[in-house]
Write a protein that holds these residues in place. Structure first.
Motif, PDB file in Angstrom:
ATOM      1  N   LEU A 283      -5.326  47.355  74.998  1.00  0.00           N
ATOM      2  CA  LEU A 283      -5.372  48.455  74.207  1.00  0.00           C
ATOM      3  C   LEU A 283      -5.869  49.646  74.726  1.00  0.00           C
ATOM      4  CD1 LEU A 283      -3.993  49.414  71.411  1.00  0.00           C
ATOM      5  CD2 LEU A 283      -6.003  48.774  70.357  1.00  0.00           C
ATOM      6  N   PRO A 284      -7.116  49.503  75.405  1.00  0.00           N
ATOM      7  CA  PRO A 284      -7.954  50.691  75.978  1.00  0.00           C
ATOM      8  C   PRO A 284      -6.966  51.113  76.982  1.00  0.00           C
ATOM      9  CG  PRO A 284      -9.396  49.037  75.590  1.00  0.00           C
ATOM     10  CD  PRO A 284      -8.049  48.316  75.105  1.00  0.00           C
ATOM     11  N   GLU A 285      -6.268  50.346  78.052  1.00  0.00           N
ATOM     12  CA  GLU A 285      -5.351  50.794  78.956  1.00  0.00           C
ATOM     13  C   GLU A 285      -4.379  51.585  78.486  1.00  0.00           C
ATOM     14  OE1 GLU A 285      -3.818  49.429  83.402  1.00  0.00           O
ATOM     15  OE2 GLU A 285      -4.773  48.080  81.908  1.00  0.00           O
ATOM     16  N   ALA A 286      -3.490  51.009  77.394  1.00  0.00           N
ATOM     17  CA  ALA A 286      -2.618  51.706  76.748  1.00  0.00           C
ATOM     18  C   ALA A 286      -2.773  52.934  76.163  1.00  0.00           C
ATOM     19  CB  ALA A 286      -2.090  50.736  75.500  1.00  0.00           C
ATOM     20  N   LYS A 287      -3.979  53.249  75.932  1.00  0.00           N
ATOM     21  CA  LYS A 287      -4.551  54.542  75.509  1.00  0.00           C
ATOM     22  C   LYS A 287      -4.645  55.539  76.796  1.00  0.00           C
ATOM     23  CE  LYS A 287      -6.987  52.920  71.202  1.00  0.00           C
ATOM     24  NZ  LYS A 287      -8.318  53.094  70.658  1.00  0.00           N
ATOM     25  N   GLY A 288      -4.986  54.912  77.417  1.00  0.00           N
ATOM     26  CA  GLY A 288      -5.223  55.585  78.944  1.00  0.00           C
ATOM     27  C   GLY A 288      -3.607  56.043  79.389  1.00  0.00           C
TER      28      GLY A 288
ATOM     29  N   VAL B  85      -1.057  56.668  77.360  1.00  0.00           N
ATOM     30  CA  VAL B  85      -0.683  57.709  76.520  1.00  0.00           C
ATOM     31  C   VAL B  85      -1.306  59.379  76.991  1.00  0.00           C
ATOM     32  CG1 VAL B  85      -0.796  58.690  74.021  1.00  0.00           C
ATOM     33  CG2 VAL B  85      -0.535  56.196  74.468  1.00  0.00           C
ATOM     34  N   ALA B  86      -2.664  59.136  77.403  1.00  0.00           N
ATOM     35  CA  ALA B  86      -3.038  60.419  77.878  1.00  0.00           C
ATOM     36  C   ALA B  86      -2.513  60.738  79.192  1.00  0.00           C
ATOM     37  CB  ALA B  86      -4.564  60.196  78.153  1.00  0.00           C
ATOM     38  N   TYR B  87      -2.268  59.993  80.142  1.00  0.00           N
ATOM     39  CA  TYR B  87      -1.591  60.191  81.364  1.00  0.00           C
ATOM     40  C   TYR B  87      -0.131  60.617  81.078  1.00  0.00           C
ATOM     41  CZ  TYR B  87       0.617  59.048  85.837  1.00  0.00           C
ATOM     42  OH  TYR B  87       1.197  58.984  86.876  1.00  0.00           O
ATOM     43  N   GLY B  88       0.376  60.130  80.361  1.00  0.00           N
ATOM     44  CA  GLY B  88       1.963  60.298  80.164  1.00  0.00           C
ATOM     45  C   GLY B  88       2.093  61.749  79.186  1.00  0.00           C
ATOM     46  N   ALA B  89       1.251  61.886  78.421  1.00  0.00           N
ATOM     47  CA  ALA B  89       1.200  63.434  77.594  1.00  0.00           C
ATOM     48  C   ALA B  89       0.812  64.420  78.609  1.00  0.00           C
ATOM     49  CB  ALA B  89       0.099  63.231  76.611  1.00  0.00           C
ATOM     50  N   GLU B  90       0.081  64.188  79.802  1.00  0.00           N
ATOM     51  CA  GLU B  90      -0.301  65.468  80.699  1.00  0.00           C
ATOM     52  C   GLU B  90       1.033  65.920  81.338  1.00  0.00           C
ATOM     53  OE1 GLU B  90      -2.512  67.411  81.767  1.00  0.00           O
ATOM     54  OE2 GLU B  90      -3.896  66.559  79.621  1.00  0.00           O
ATOM     55  N   PHE B  91       1.948  64.812  81.605  1.00  0.00           N
ATOM     56  CA  PHE B  91       3.427  65.542  82.256  1.00  0.00           C
ATOM     57  C   PHE B  91       3.993  66.476  81.258  1.00  0.00           C
ATOM     58  CE2 PHE B  91       2.761  61.455  84.365  1.00  0.00           C
ATOM     59  CZ  PHE B  91       3.037  61.888  85.859  1.00  0.00           C
ATOM     60  N   PHE B  92       3.962  66.406  80.020  1.00  0.00           N
ATOM     61  CA  PHE B  92       4.315  67.416  79.117  1.00  0.00           C
ATOM     62  C   PHE B  92       3.794  68.583  79.182  1.00  0.00           C
ATOM     63  CE2 PHE B  92       6.895  64.422  75.920  1.00  0.00           C
ATOM     64  CZ  PHE B  92       7.806  64.034  76.872  1.00  0.00           C
ATOM     65  N   ARG B  93       2.444  68.414  79.281  1.00  0.00           N
ATOM     66  CA  ARG B  93       1.687  69.564  79.123  1.00  0.00           C
ATOM     67  C   ARG B  93       1.747  70.436  80.444  1.00  0.00           C
ATOM     68  NH1 ARG B  93      -4.602  70.466  77.670  1.00  0.00           N
ATOM     69  NH2 ARG B  93      -4.995  68.647  79.287  1.00  0.00           N
ATOM     70  N   TRP B  94       1.758  69.922  81.660  1.00  0.00           N
ATOM     71  CA  TRP B  94       2.003  70.113  83.013  1.00  0.00           C
ATOM     72  C   TRP B  94       3.459  70.850  82.992  1.00  0.00           C
ATOM     73  CZ3 TRP B  94      -0.717  71.350  87.395  1.00  0.00           C
ATOM     74  CH2 TRP B  94       0.136  71.793  88.578  1.00  0.00           C
ATOM     75  N   PHE B  95       4.412  70.276  82.549  1.00  0.00           N
ATOM     76  CA  PHE B  95       5.643  70.922  82.904  1.00  0.00           C
ATOM     77  C   PHE B  95       5.890  71.989  81.870  1.00  0.00           C
ATOM     78  CE2 PHE B  95       6.256  67.042  85.622  1.00  0.00           C
ATOM     79  CZ  PHE B  95       6.868  67.764  86.699  1.00  0.00           C
ATOM     80  N   SER B  96       5.126  72.008  80.974  1.00  0.00           N
ATOM     81  CA  SER B  96       5.335  73.021  79.771  1.00  0.00           C
ATOM     82  C   SER B  96       4.812  74.252  80.467  1.00  0.00           C
ATOM     83  CB  SER B  96       4.549  72.924  78.690  1.00  0.00           C
ATOM     84  OG  SER B  96       3.180  73.011  78.707  1.00  0.00           O
ATOM     85  N   GLU B  97       4.101  74.463  81.334  1.00  0.00           N
ATOM     86  CA  GLU B  97       3.465  75.259  82.053  1.00  0.00           C
ATOM     87  C   GLU B  97       4.616  76.062  83.234  1.00  0.00           C
ATOM     88  OE1 GLU B  97      -0.278  73.607  82.855  1.00  0.00           O
ATOM     89  OE2 GLU B  97      -1.090  74.136  80.802  1.00  0.00           O
ATOM     90  N   GLU B  98       5.101  74.908  83.647  1.00  0.00           N
ATOM     91  CA  GLU B  98       5.881  74.960  84.952  1.00  0.00           C
ATOM     92  C   GLU B  98       7.330  75.646  84.481  1.00  0.00           C
ATOM     93  OE1 GLU B  98       5.337  74.367  88.516  1.00  0.00           O
ATOM     94  OE2 GLU B  98       3.367  74.923  87.463  1.00  0.00           O
ATOM     95  N   ALA B  99       7.695  75.324  83.175  1.00  0.00           N
ATOM     96  CA  ALA B  99       8.944  75.976  82.810  1.00  0.00           C
ATOM     97  C   ALA B  99       9.063  77.463  83.009  1.00  0.00           C
ATOM     98  CB  ALA B  99       9.199  75.788  81.593  1.00  0.00           C
ATOM     99  N   VAL B 100       8.049  78.116  83.022  1.00  0.00           N
ATOM    100  CA  VAL B 100       8.134  79.679  83.175  1.00  0.00           C
ATOM    101  C   VAL B 100       7.661  80.273  84.582  1.00  0.00           C
ATOM    102  CG1 VAL B 100       7.608  80.104  80.576  1.00  0.00           C
ATOM    103  CG2 VAL B 100       5.876  79.843  82.144  1.00  0.00           C
ATOM    104  N   ARG B 101       7.734  79.218  85.438  1.00  0.00           N
ATOM    105  CA  ARG B 101       7.334  79.608  86.753  1.00  0.00           C
ATOM    106  C   ARG B 101       8.314  79.190  87.820  1.00  0.00           C
ATOM    107  NH1 ARG B 101       2.433  78.211  84.266  1.00  0.00           N
ATOM    108  NH2 ARG B 101       1.046  79.845  84.277  1.00  0.00           N
ATOM    109  N   ILE B 102       9.722  79.181  87.242  1.00  0.00           N
ATOM    110  CA  ILE B 102      10.823  78.839  88.001  1.00  0.00           C
ATOM    111  C   ILE B 102      11.235  80.285  88.661  1.00  0.00           C
ATOM    112  CG2 ILE B 102      13.211  77.953  87.999  1.00  0.00           C
ATOM    113  CD1 ILE B 102      12.623  76.294  85.579  1.00  0.00           C
ATOM    114  N   HIS B 103      11.087  80.351  89.765  1.00  0.00           N
ATOM    115  CA  HIS B 103      11.733  81.437  90.478  1.00  0.00           C
ATOM    116  C   HIS B 103      12.480  81.319  91.721  1.00  0.00           C
ATOM    117  CE1 HIS B 103       8.772  80.599  93.687  1.00  0.00           C
ATOM    118  NE2 HIS B 103       7.865  80.115  92.753  1.00  0.00           N
TER     119      HIS B 103
END
Length: 484
Positions: free
Chosen positions: A103-108, A110-128
């Motif tokens: 379970l502790p690794e699974a929580k890790g 989730v945190a890692y996987g969620a970061e891809f959503f945050r990272w690419f939410s910021e990249e969406a407006v930087r396509i140039h």
């Protein structure tokens, strides 16, 4: 949240064009807990006709989604990041139940996987693109980026959440629609993720999910369909080669994240405390069921004895059991077949003269458990050095000098990741440049990072996920030449 409640919240149907629907003919299959063998749920077993309906929905939604403002696409991802983070405990428990990791690794994850959503939410407006004058001066050169188009995503069982977010995140940011086919061993996490994306406002048809036990029958017609424009796959090299061949008919854009055979190199000047800590991370992350897992430990002969003893002590002290229980470090392998394969590699090494300092025996009782194992005196010909272990086994061999260990590290068809432990900064540069791998971890046992490009060379595949490079895999470049 209790196990029953977590499972009850997960959809068990296919997601096609914004609707949860049964498979054609009503077929279902069981999802089981690898720690106990208990059936967790019965979910829809898609047919080729269901796959075609999902692709038709993705193709229909592509034009409007591509025209959706980048800020809107980014906000969908940001909202998904926030909601996924809020529900981290539920997603972690779900992953532990269907995949087995503690379970502790699974929580890790989730945190890692969620970061891809945050990272690419910021990249969406930087396509140039760019604008420049032609060398002759009479023409202006304009380049612009646009989405590749409908994408088929085939995700593996070992990271049920992160391997999905790592693909879905950049596709949403770029404006691509998707058909996702998760592994039949661990489909529940992807279904829960799809429901979450619906909840935060992802339009109908942008994401479609087909769960099936007939992966080839469902996916091959989609790969050969001219409406599909990209294929991304994470899994074995053998399957990846088949998919690349199928993708050639339509000249699809293809991203392949395949197998690995990672060397873990410990030089004589390494900080042994850091090396052992790094080895535990590189070997035991995800029970060793990771393409980035350290597969071959190559340790300088002057420190090999101490390193091996410390590794055996650390590995032998880990608690094996049901990952949902407190205090468990190592959960079960995904299937009985997987456990048998791991033990066959250990047995082959031992028959050739290797010694097990800890582990090496299949335990009694239910569940697909295998003890953390350290092997020394492993002969160079042992299969465990040539094949991907995908389990909690650390085979150790020694080397005498830098040139020798680089040559041995590169002596594999794979080229995903290598690990190097040394305090010599000049050696870091020399060895990193000489290693034939897409990623090199220096004095660290973890290289995966949403802000960095993940991927390999040789038979470990091509393309990159994460980092600035990750969104480029979902974009086409258009050139416009304008006369003055």
């Amino acid at each position: 949240m209790a196990t029953e409640t977590v499972i009850e919240t997960v959809p068990t149907q296919l997601l096609v064009d914004g609707a949860w629907v049964d498979a054609t003919g009503g077929g279902t299959f069981e999802v089981t807990n690898p720690a106990t063998g208990d059936v967790l749920a019965r979910i829809a077993d898609a047919t080729p006709a269901d796959g075609e309906r999902a692709l038709a929905a993705a193709a229909e939604a592509q034009r409007d989604w591509a025209r959706t403002e980048p800020r809107v696409r980014g906000e969908v991802l940001r909202s998904a990041f926030e909601l996924l983070t809020e529900r981290a405990d539920d997603f972690a428990r779900l992953m532990t139940l269907e995949m087995g990791k503690a379970l502790p690794e699974a929580k890790g994850e989730v945190a890692y996987g969620a970061e891809f959503f945050r990272w690419f939410s910021e990249e969406a407006v930087r396509i140039h693109g760019r604008y420049s004058a032609a060398p002759a001066g009479n023409t202006r050169l304009i380049t612009m980026k646009g989405p590749v188009g409908p994408t088929l995503m085939i995700t593996p069982w070992n990271f049920p959440l992160a391997m999905g977010t790592r693909k879905i995140g950049p596709a949403i940011a770029a404006g691509c629609t998707m058909v996702v086919k998760p592994a039949h061993e661990t489909p529940l996490t992807m279904l829960a993720l799809a429901a979450l994306l619906e909840e935060v406002g992802l339009p109908r048809g942008v994401l479609n999910v087909v769960t099936t036990t007939d992966s080839g029958g469902v996916c091959e017609p989609l790969i050969r369909d001219p409406r599909l424009r990209k294929l991304t796959f994470t899994g074995s090299t053998a399957v990846g080669k088949v998919l690349v061949g199928q993708a050639a008919d339509q000249l699809l854009r293809v991203s392949m994240e395949l197998g690995g055979n990672a060397p873990f190199i410990v030089f004589d000047d390494a900080d042994l405390d850091a090396a052992v800590d790094g080895a535990m991370l590189a070997k035991m992350r995800n029970i060793g069921e990771a393409c980035t897992s350290a597969n071959r430990f190559l340790v300088h002969e002057s420190v090999a004895g101490e390193f091996s003893t410390r590794m055996a002590e650390r590995m032998g002290s880990l608690t094996v059991g049901d990952g949902t229980h407190d205090g468990v470090d190592v959960g079960p392998l995904i299937t009985e077949k997987a456990r048998t394969g791991v033990h066959e590699l250990v047995s082959d090494a031992v028959s050739g003269g290797a010694r097990a300092l800890t582990g090496g025996e299949v335990p009694d009782g239910p569940g697909h458990f295998y003890p953390p194992t350290v092997l020394v005196d492993v002969p160079p010909s042992a299969r465990v050095f040539r094949e991907e272990i995908f389990g909690p086994v650390a085979p150790i061999a020694t080397f005498a000098d830098e040139d020798e260990v680089v040559e041995r590290a590169n002596d594999t068809e794979y080229g995903l990741v290598a690990y190097v432990f040394t305090r010599d900064h000049a050696r870091v540069l020399r060895v990193s440049e000489a290693l034939e791998f897409g990623m090199v971890g220096v004095n660290t046992g973890i290289v995966s990072n949403p802000a960095a490009p993940f991927g390999g060379v040789k038979h470990s595949g091509f393309g990159r996920e994460g980092g600035f490079e990750g969104i480029e895999e979902y974009l086409e470049t258009k050139y416009v030449g304008s006369a003055l």
